[in-house]
Design a protein around this motif. Structure first.
Motif, mmCIF file in Angstrom:
data_model
loop_
_atom_site.group_PDB
_atom_site.id
_atom_site.type_symbol
_atom_site.label_atom_id
_atom_site.label_comp_id
_atom_site.label_asym_id
_atom_site.label_seq_id
_atom_site.Cartn_x
_atom_site.Cartn_y
_atom_site.Cartn_z
ATOM 1 N N THR A 67 0.833 -1.205 0.000
ATOM 2 C CA THR A 67 0.000 0.000 0.000
ATOM 3 C C THR A 67 0.867 1.255 0.000
ATOM 4 O O THR A 67 0.589 2.227 -0.720
ATOM 5 N N ASP A 68 1.928 1.236 0.785
ATOM 6 C CA ASP A 68 2.848 2.377 0.843
ATOM 7 C C ASP A 68 3.490 2.622 -0.525
ATOM 8 O O ASP A 68 3.555 3.771 -0.994
ATOM 9 N N ALA A 69 3.934 1.550 -1.189
ATOM 10 C CA ALA A 69 4.552 1.696 -2.512
ATOM 11 C C ALA A 69 3.535 2.210 -3.534
ATOM 12 O O ALA A 69 3.846 3.070 -4.356
ATOM 13 N N TYR A 70 2.312 1.701 -3.467
ATOM 14 C CA TYR A 70 1.271 2.153 -4.404
ATOM 15 C C TYR A 70 0.933 3.629 -4.178
ATOM 16 O O TYR A 70 0.758 4.392 -5.132
ATOM 17 N N THR A 71 0.866 4.034 -2.922
ATOM 18 C CA THR A 71 0.565 5.434 -2.593
ATOM 19 C C THR A 71 1.630 6.365 -3.170
ATOM 20 O O THR A 71 1.319 7.435 -3.679
ATOM 21 N N ARG A 76 0.094 0.105 -9.908
ATOM 22 C CA ARG A 76 0.102 -1.213 -9.276
ATOM 23 C C ARG A 76 1.314 -2.042 -9.690
ATOM 24 O O ARG A 76 1.938 -2.689 -8.852
ATOM 25 N N ASP A 77 1.633 -2.042 -10.983
ATOM 26 C CA ASP A 77 2.771 -2.828 -11.452
ATOM 27 C C ASP A 77 4.063 -2.366 -10.781
ATOM 28 O O ASP A 77 4.854 -3.182 -10.291
ATOM 29 N N ARG A 82 8.401 -3.068 -6.799
ATOM 30 C CA ARG A 82 9.240 -2.522 -5.732
ATOM 31 C C ARG A 82 9.221 -3.445 -4.506
ATOM 32 O O ARG A 82 10.258 -3.733 -3.916
ATOM 33 N N VAL A 83 8.032 -3.905 -4.127
ATOM 34 C CA VAL A 83 7.898 -4.720 -2.917
ATOM 35 C C VAL A 83 8.367 -6.153 -3.158
ATOM 36 O O VAL A 83 8.918 -6.775 -2.259
ATOM 37 N N PHE A 84 8.155 -6.652 -4.371
ATOM 38 C CA PHE A 84 8.504 -8.035 -4.698
ATOM 39 C C PHE A 84 9.434 -8.071 -5.910
ATOM 40 O O PHE A 84 9.029 -8.469 -7.012
ATOM 41 N N PRO A 85 10.696 -7.675 -5.754
ATOM 42 C CA PRO A 85 11.595 -7.632 -6.902
ATOM 43 C C PRO A 85 11.816 -9.000 -7.545
ATOM 44 O O PRO A 85 12.180 -9.080 -8.719
#
Length: 156
Positions: A67-71, A76-77, A82-85
């Protein structure tokens, strides 16, 4: 796992079983929560495995990171990458499927405050990426021989 899910799988044992049959109680707790019923006390105790205890927190933490990365990225991609390299090890089609399923599971998890299925989904896809990274790739369907009747084999 929500409170309702815990209770659906909950087993109850008398408090005295903890000392008399600790191995049995521990085995039960490995498969789901165990209510330890204490006579003369208003509050029972619940015994769960460390995995059961940690899973909801891990799921919430993963959801928070996503959620932090999306914000920040508004994509979404990009947030998923970023979260799941490790998704770079998946095929292009699998990456798209993972991201679609990921956000669907996240929305469902948030609606129920139950993140265990979300976390299992992430773990399953990560396992696939780890296999690909190790050079383990699925065989083509035509390269597989399906057995009509399974036969026991020796343990390797």
């Amino acid at each position: 796992m929500t409170t309702a899910e815990y209770r659906a799988h909950e087993q109850s044992v008398p408090w005295s079983d903890v000392s008399r049959n600790s191995r049995t109680v521990a085995e039960k707790a490995a498969h789901g929560p165990v209510r330890l019923i204490r006579r003369g006390v208003d509050t029972d105790l619940i015994l769960i495995s460390a995995d059961q205890y940690d899973t909801p927190d891990a799921g919430v933490f993963t959801a928070l990171r996503l959620t932090d990365a999306y914000t920040e990225l508004h994509d979404r991609d990009a947030a998923a990458r970023r979260v799941f390299p490790w998704i770079e090890f998946l095929t292009d089609g699998e990456q798209g499927e993972f991201i679609r399923i990921l956000f669907t599971k996240l929305e469902a998890a948030a609606s129920l405050s139950s993140y265990s299925d979300f976390q299992r989904t992430v773990g399953s896809w990560r396992g696939t990426a780890e296999n690909y990274a190790a050079g383990i790739v699925p065989a083509a369907d035509d390269a597989l021989d399906w057995l009509d009747d399974p036969a026991p084999v020796e343990r390797p």
